[in-house]
Write a protein that holds these residues in place. Structure first.
Motif, PDB file in Angstrom:
ATOM      1  N   GLY A 174      36.985  21.488  37.958  1.00 32.07           N
ATOM      2  CA  GLY A 174      37.855  21.383  36.802  1.00 32.07           C
ATOM      3  C   GLY A 174      38.962  20.367  37.007  1.00 32.07           C
ATOM      4  N   ILE A 175      39.290  19.657  35.944  1.00 28.21           N
ATOM      5  CA  ILE A 175      40.446  18.766  35.916  1.00 28.21           C
ATOM      6  C   ILE A 175      41.575  19.514  35.214  1.00 28.21           C
ATOM      7  CG2 ILE A 175      41.364  16.549  35.153  1.00 28.21           C
ATOM      8  CD1 ILE A 175      39.095  16.258  37.167  1.00 28.21           C
TER       9      ILE A 175
ATOM     10  N   LYS B  26      41.462   7.098  32.182  1.00 28.56           N
ATOM     11  CA  LYS B  26      40.271   6.450  32.753  1.00 28.56           C
ATOM     12  C   LYS B  26      40.456   6.064  34.210  1.00 28.56           C
ATOM     13  CE  LYS B  26      38.108   4.896  28.492  1.00 28.56           C
ATOM     14  NZ  LYS B  26      37.564   3.780  27.691  1.00 28.56           N
ATOM     15  N   THR B  27      41.675   6.251  34.748  1.00 26.93           N
ATOM     16  CA  THR B  27      41.887   5.983  36.177  1.00 26.93           C
ATOM     17  C   THR B  27      41.718   7.241  37.026  1.00 26.93           C
ATOM     18  OG1 THR B  27      44.285   6.425  36.144  1.00 26.93           O
ATOM     19  CG2 THR B  27      43.554   4.193  35.568  1.00 26.93           C
TER      20      THR B  27
ATOM     21  N   PRO C 264      33.737   9.066  35.939  1.00 26.03           N
ATOM     22  CA  PRO C 264      33.469   8.517  34.606  1.00 26.03           C
ATOM     23  C   PRO C 264      34.210   9.325  33.544  1.00 26.03           C
ATOM     24  CG  PRO C 264      31.429   8.822  35.849  1.00 26.03           C
ATOM     25  CD  PRO C 264      32.510   9.519  36.621  1.00 26.03           C
ATOM     26  N   ILE C 265      35.029   8.657  32.771  1.00 25.69           N
ATOM     27  CA  ILE C 265      35.839   9.307  31.749  1.00 25.69           C
ATOM     28  C   ILE C 265      35.526   8.678  30.395  1.00 25.69           C
ATOM     29  CG2 ILE C 265      38.164   9.900  30.976  1.00 25.69           C
ATOM     30  CD1 ILE C 265      37.579  11.060  33.712  1.00 25.69           C
TER      31      ILE C 265
ATOM     32  N   VAL D  57      38.456  14.207  25.344  1.00 28.69           N
ATOM     33  CA  VAL D  57      38.161  13.628  26.655  1.00 28.69           C
ATOM     34  C   VAL D  57      37.000  14.367  27.312  1.00 28.69           C
ATOM     35  CG1 VAL D  57      39.109  12.920  28.875  1.00 28.69           C
ATOM     36  CG2 VAL D  57      40.627  13.101  26.890  1.00 28.69           C
ATOM     37  N   TYR D  58      35.989  13.603  27.717  1.00 30.04           N
ATOM     38  CA  TYR D  58      34.880  14.102  28.529  1.00 30.04           C
ATOM     39  C   TYR D  58      35.093  13.639  29.966  1.00 30.04           C
ATOM     40  CZ  TYR D  58      31.539  15.503  24.793  1.00 30.04           C
ATOM     41  OH  TYR D  58      30.888  16.122  23.754  1.00 30.04           O
ATOM     42  N   PHE D  59      35.092  14.580  30.899  1.00 26.00           N
ATOM     43  CA  PHE D  59      35.155  14.243  32.321  1.00 26.00           C
ATOM     44  C   PHE D  59      33.735  14.217  32.877  1.00 26.00           C
ATOM     45  CE2 PHE D  59      39.222  16.727  31.689  1.00 26.00           C
ATOM     46  CZ  PHE D  59      40.045  15.620  31.657  1.00 26.00           C
ATOM     47  N   ASP D  60      33.271  13.026  33.247  1.00 23.77           N
ATOM     48  CA  ASP D  60      31.930  12.837  33.823  1.00 23.77           C
ATOM     49  C   ASP D  60      30.861  13.510  32.955  1.00 23.77           C
ATOM     50  OD1 ASP D  60      29.913  12.030  35.483  1.00 23.77           O
ATOM     51  OD2 ASP D  60      30.398  13.409  37.125  1.00 23.77           O
TER      52      ASP D  60
END
Length: 461
Positions: free
Chosen positions: A269-270, A346-347, A357-358, A379-382
């Motif tokens: 998780g982010i 995106k960083t 990948p963001i 936002v999609y994380f990977d």
């Protein structure tokens, strides 16, 4: 005329790679439909979530047009107004409504977005959002009495499927699946509807509960687990029930097997709000000494520009002057802030420092219309392999577990479609570039029904 003329078997979250590649030889009924008809991966809605994906599929409208951006949506512009969107939020006719208007009799079983139940030209069993069978859960109401007579222990969903009670969950899953398929068989035999659709939520619950022991890619892979074959065995069982259900249909019945999105191992998780705090966009009056949801934290809204919500994807909300109660972001600065946040997001890296990948979406760019209170950024994380964690007090940008309970899997952006129309056999053709939005226009074209204006999607040729 065949009975039913059309049947849709919805398998929530069924993963195309498992059906088309890994286990195809173990799934003879699905494999036969693939060989006779056409099949392929099918791109889901953004977000790729049960609510709104099934409603998008059945209306041909995107989440922006529906104004439904996930299970929970902002009721108003207050900071703590997230609430579950039930079927009353869907303002467009769905496939069975259109077919009913054209004179078809319909049977609709457990399709997400149908709670509370409403009148159709036939029968309807509401979805997993129905709290129990003690409240109205069917149309007509007497259907509920009949279901209870047939199945006294009838389940609306698997209770508490994000828990460690694995044996109980697995038993519940099979009961839920068998009840849906058995009910479909009974209604075909009793009512002979022109159209029947069922959705089994068990596949989704199965993935969330049992992906770790199946998949060596999972960071918490459980080798030698007694549940190592749980997902495979359930897929085999579903395939068997599909075959049995089709014996109650005519040889001319058109069959669509479809999932609203896929599944993949949950990599972690982010912690989106922890990140926003670290970047200076979100300010707390005091740091919590334990992990708590953001709506329980002491947020200094007068010093906050941005906050986020957790889930399969991150929803980013701006604290806009004149829009939110204590807005701080001037509309003149809105677009610049969106761009700034997009570039910073995106960083993001994984915990080892590798690029992650963001994908950052602006609702106005991806939807035909934007209704309701949409996130300012999605936002999609990977590609959803990492979920968004909305809690604060973790003191980390990363989490190993889901903050809402044990969870092995996250959604994936592609579901599956297998369509066999005996009148137009396709002999195993692989579909390219299929989207969930294509289902409604394709089926209406097939049956010569004029589609509503403004549908999003293409006809499968």
């Amino acid at each position: 005329m065949p009975t039913p003329r059309l049947i849709i078997i919805g398998l929530d979250c069924m993963e195309p790679s498992l059906v088309f590649e890994q286990w195809r030889e173990d799934l003879p009924n699905l494999s036969r439909l693939m060989a006779q008809g056409m099949y392929g991966r099918m791109e889901s809605s953004i977000p790729a979530i049960t609510v709104p994906a099934w409603s998008c599929m059945m209306t041909g409208r995107d989440p922006g047009e529906l104004g439904i951006y996930g299970f929970r949506n902002r009721r108003d512009r207050d900071y703590h107004s997230m609430a579950i969107s039930d079927g009353r939020a869907v303002k467009f006719p769905r496939l069975w409504d259109i077919l009913g208007e054209a004179g078809w009799s319909v049977a609709v079983l457990s399709v997400p977005g149908t709670s509370p139940p409403y009148a159709v030209n036939g029968s309807l069993l509401s979805c997993f959002l129905t709290p129990s069978t003690e409240v109205p859960f069917t149309y007509p109401p007497e259907l509920g009495d009949q279901i209870k007579a047939w199945m006294p222990d009838f389940m609306m969903d698997v209770p508490n499927f994000r828990s460690d009670e694995k044996d109980r969950i697995l038993g519940n899953l099979y009961s839920l699946c068998d009840q849906r398929f058995t009910l479909a068989e009974k209604l075909i035999n009793r009512d002979q509807p022109d159209f029947l659709m069922l959705v089994d939520m068990g596949v989704d619950r199965l993935h969330h509960a049992f992906w770790k022991p199946m998949d060596p890619r999972h960071p918490q892979y459980e080798a030698d687990s007694p549940f190592a074959t749980a997902i495979h065995d359930y897929y085999v069982h579903v395939d068997k029930r599909v075959g049995e259900l089709l014996t109650h249909c005519d040889d001319e019945t058109a069959v669509l097997v479809v999932s609203d999105h896929g599944a993949q191992p949950l990599m972690g998780g982010i912690c989106i709000n922890e990140w926003l705090i670290a970047q200076g966009y979100l300010t707390l009056k005091e740091s919590p000494d334990q992990v708590i949801p953001l709506d329980q934290a002491a947020v200094d809204w007068g010093q906050t520009q941005v906050w986020g919500a957790g889930g399969y994807y991150a929803r980013i909300f701006f604290n806009v002057k004149g829009r939110e109660p204590e807005g701080t972001v001037a509309m003149a600065d809105y677009d610049a802030l969106r761009q700034e946040l997009t570039e910073k997001l995106k960083t993001l890296t994984d915990p080892s420092g590798n690029p992650l990948p963001i994908k950052v979406f602006k609702p106005q760019d991806i939807y035909q219309k934007v209704r309701g209170r949409a996130p300012d950024l999605i936002v999609y994380f990977d590609d959803l392999a990492w979920r968004s964690v909305g809690s604060v007090g973790l003191n980390s940008l990363y989490a190993v577990e889901n903050d809402t309970g044990p969870d092995d899997a996250n959604h994936a952006p592609f579901g599956l479609a297998i369509f066999h129309d005996p009148a137009q056999p396709q002999n195993g053709r692989v579909m390219e570039s299929a989207q969930l939005y294509d289902v409604l226009p394709t089926l209406l074209r097939r049956y010569g029904i004029t589609p509503p204006d403004g549908l999003r999607g293409n006809v499968w040729e």
